[in-house]
Design an enzyme around this catalytic site. Structure first.
Site, PDB file in Angstrom:
ATOM      1  N   TYR A 142       6.593  45.233 -19.143  1.00  0.00           N
ATOM      2  CA  TYR A 142       7.767  44.883 -18.343  1.00  0.00           C
ATOM      3  C   TYR A 142       7.297  44.445 -16.969  1.00  0.00           C
ATOM      4  CZ  TYR A 142      12.258  45.363 -15.887  1.00  0.00           C
ATOM      5  OH  TYR A 142      13.388  45.136 -15.149  1.00  0.00           O
ATOM      6  N   ASP A 237      -0.087  43.784 -12.803  1.00  0.00           N
ATOM      7  CA  ASP A 237       1.189  44.299 -12.317  1.00  0.00           C
ATOM      8  C   ASP A 237       1.045  45.814 -12.199  1.00  0.00           C
ATOM      9  OD1 ASP A 237       3.726  45.115 -11.791  1.00  0.00           O
ATOM     10  OD2 ASP A 237       4.675  44.042 -13.445  1.00  0.00           O
ATOM     11  N   LYS A 265       7.748  50.352  -6.317  1.00  0.00           N
ATOM     12  CA  LYS A 265       7.893  51.807  -6.495  1.00  0.00           C
ATOM     13  C   LYS A 265       7.228  52.619  -5.370  1.00  0.00           C
ATOM     14  CE  LYS A 265       9.378  51.146 -11.139  1.00  0.00           C
ATOM     15  NZ  LYS A 265       8.975  50.208 -12.153  1.00  0.00           N
TER      16      LYS A 265
END
Ligand SMILES: *Cc1c(COP(=O)(O)O)cnc(C)c1O
Length: 423
Positions: A142, A237, A265
């Site tokens: 994702y 990522d 995050k």
């Protein structure tokens, strides 16, 4: 007192599905989403005044736990000065400097407001830098909800459909090539034929959005070599893994240097921050120097910047040792419960852990999204409900992983045992 059912009914009328991010909706589960009123350390409290040991931790940013006192103090202090200037300010400079000083391959960084934006920019940069269009990604990885990445993506779209979302033009999907994780042969064959059309290979170096799918170091090394060979870029990522599995993320842990890295995050300490970073030769393609456009009204928000900086400053090497110990203790207890209790109801599940990330897995050694059993959600549902009833809050989907923080200390560990076995 508010009740969840009532609030969710009102929400569903006002907001599509009652939520502002799909996984929050408890789709496929029996209970109603809990409306959280406050949090502290490793605990959530809902509007019905029930507390939960939190293993979702806002899906990753809160490595220090909820409402860390030092982060709070910095944020309050910043707030007292003002909260957005739309101009240069010293706070993002400090965060940028801290990251550049501590992660070897990063010479420049650009702050954005989410992981999605970070990836969107990284991809545009890669395409501009290489003057190519195709991007290779992996099934189950994702990378946020930008059009070109919603092809066989994980997270909230894992159990929706193959193309992951309607509304994505085929022409955009055509430039995203998807492989199974670990499939060196297919990639080699593809690169032989089309390597010169590939702008970048993007991967979560520890895929953590479709369960937890640890990859062999050799595979990531292979991707590094293959991209170098064809002058394509390698994008890590590290929105989840950055500052979590080590300060420098999987890149530092494995000693593999990507061309570009994306963060999110943890980098904002729980405030909305994302970032794309790399060497100057690539980063200087960005406006206002280069001709790759990227901008943001609220980018590098000063409150978020100081919260992020304080969070990263607290992540000294000893913090990672501590976090590892807490994580081992917590997952041991969860695993024992899964194996021995509830009359063996959940024996099919066990815990796979990588540092402070864990997944309640239905089968050991799963490393590809295509190997996850298709009835996983059905099997997970009663387990989730049981945990919830015991006062334990897991991310409300079988495909999401668990997060452990520095607030999950020995006292929380004892509380976890009590909650699991005493009722
Ligand atoms: C969460 C996540 C994103 C998206 O970040 P948002 O802040 O939710 O937009 C991208 N990539 C990975 C690996 C993520 O875990």
């Amino acid at each position: 007192m508010w009740e969840h059912v009532e609030l969710f009914d009102i929400s569903k009328d006002l907001v599509p599905g009652g939520v502002h991010s799909p996984v929050r909706s408890f789709k496929g589960l029996k209970s109603t989403p809990r409306f959280i009123e406050s949090a502290e350390g490793a605990y959530l409290q809902d509007v019905e005044k029930k507390t939960y040991i939190d293993f979702c931790m806002s899906f990753g940013p809160l490595i220090l736990g909820h409402k860390d006192e030092d982060v709070k103090e910095e944020a309050m202090c910043a707030l007292n000065k003002g909260w957005t200037y739309g101009a240069c300010e010293p706070y993002s400079l400090e965060l940028a400097e801290f990251i550049v000083d501590n992660i070897s391959f990063i010479e420049q960084i650009r702050f954005v407001n989410s992981g999605t934006e970070a990836v969107m920019t990284a991809i545009r940069l890669a395409r501009a830098h290489t003057e190519r269009d195709k991007i290779i990604k992996f099934n189950g990885c994702y990378h946020g909800h930008t059009d070109s990445m919603l092809i066989k993506a994980g997270s909230g779209v894992q159990n929706i459909s193959e193309t992951s979302s309607k509304g994505i033009p085929q022409s955009i999907a055509n430039d995203t090539i998807v492989f199974e994780l670990g499939d060196e042969e297919q990639i080699k064959t593809y690169m032989k034929k089309h390597g010169k059309e590939v702008a970048a290979i993007i991967i979560e170096p520890l895929p953590a959005n479709c369960g937890l799918l640890p990859q062999k170091k050799e595979f990531l090394t292979f991707l590094r070599e293959e991209t170098t060979k064809y002058n394509a870029l390698l994008i890590f990522d590290e929105v989840i893994t950055g500052f979590r599995v080590a300060f420098g993320g999987m890149s530092a842990k494995l000693g593999i240097i990507p061309d570009l890295v994306t963060y999110g995050k943890i980098i904002g300490g729980g405030f909305p921050v994302g970032a794309v970073a790399g060497p100057k030769k690539i980063m200087l393609n960005l406006a206002p120097v280069g001709n790759v456009y990227q901008a943001g009204t609220l980018s590098a928000n000063p409150v978020a910047m100081v919260a992020g900086l304080k969070t990263l400053q607290k992540l000294e090497p000893s913090a990672y040792d501590q976090l590892s110990k807490y994580s081992a203790n917590i997952t041991t207890i969860l695993n024992q419960w899964l194996q021995k209790y509830q009359n063996g109801r959940y024996k099919m599940f066990s815990i796979v852990r990588e540092d402070s990330l864990f997944w309640i897995t239905p089968k050991e050694n799963i490393t590809r999204a295509c190997d996850i059993p298709s009835d996983l959600s059905e099997e997970f549902s009663p387990l989730f409900e049981s945990m919830l009833a015991h006062g334990i809050y897991l991310a409300p989907s079988a495909y999401e992983i668990g997060f452990i923080s520095l607030a999950h200390n020995n006292s929380v560990c004892n509380q976890l045992s009590k909650r699991l076995w005493n009722n």
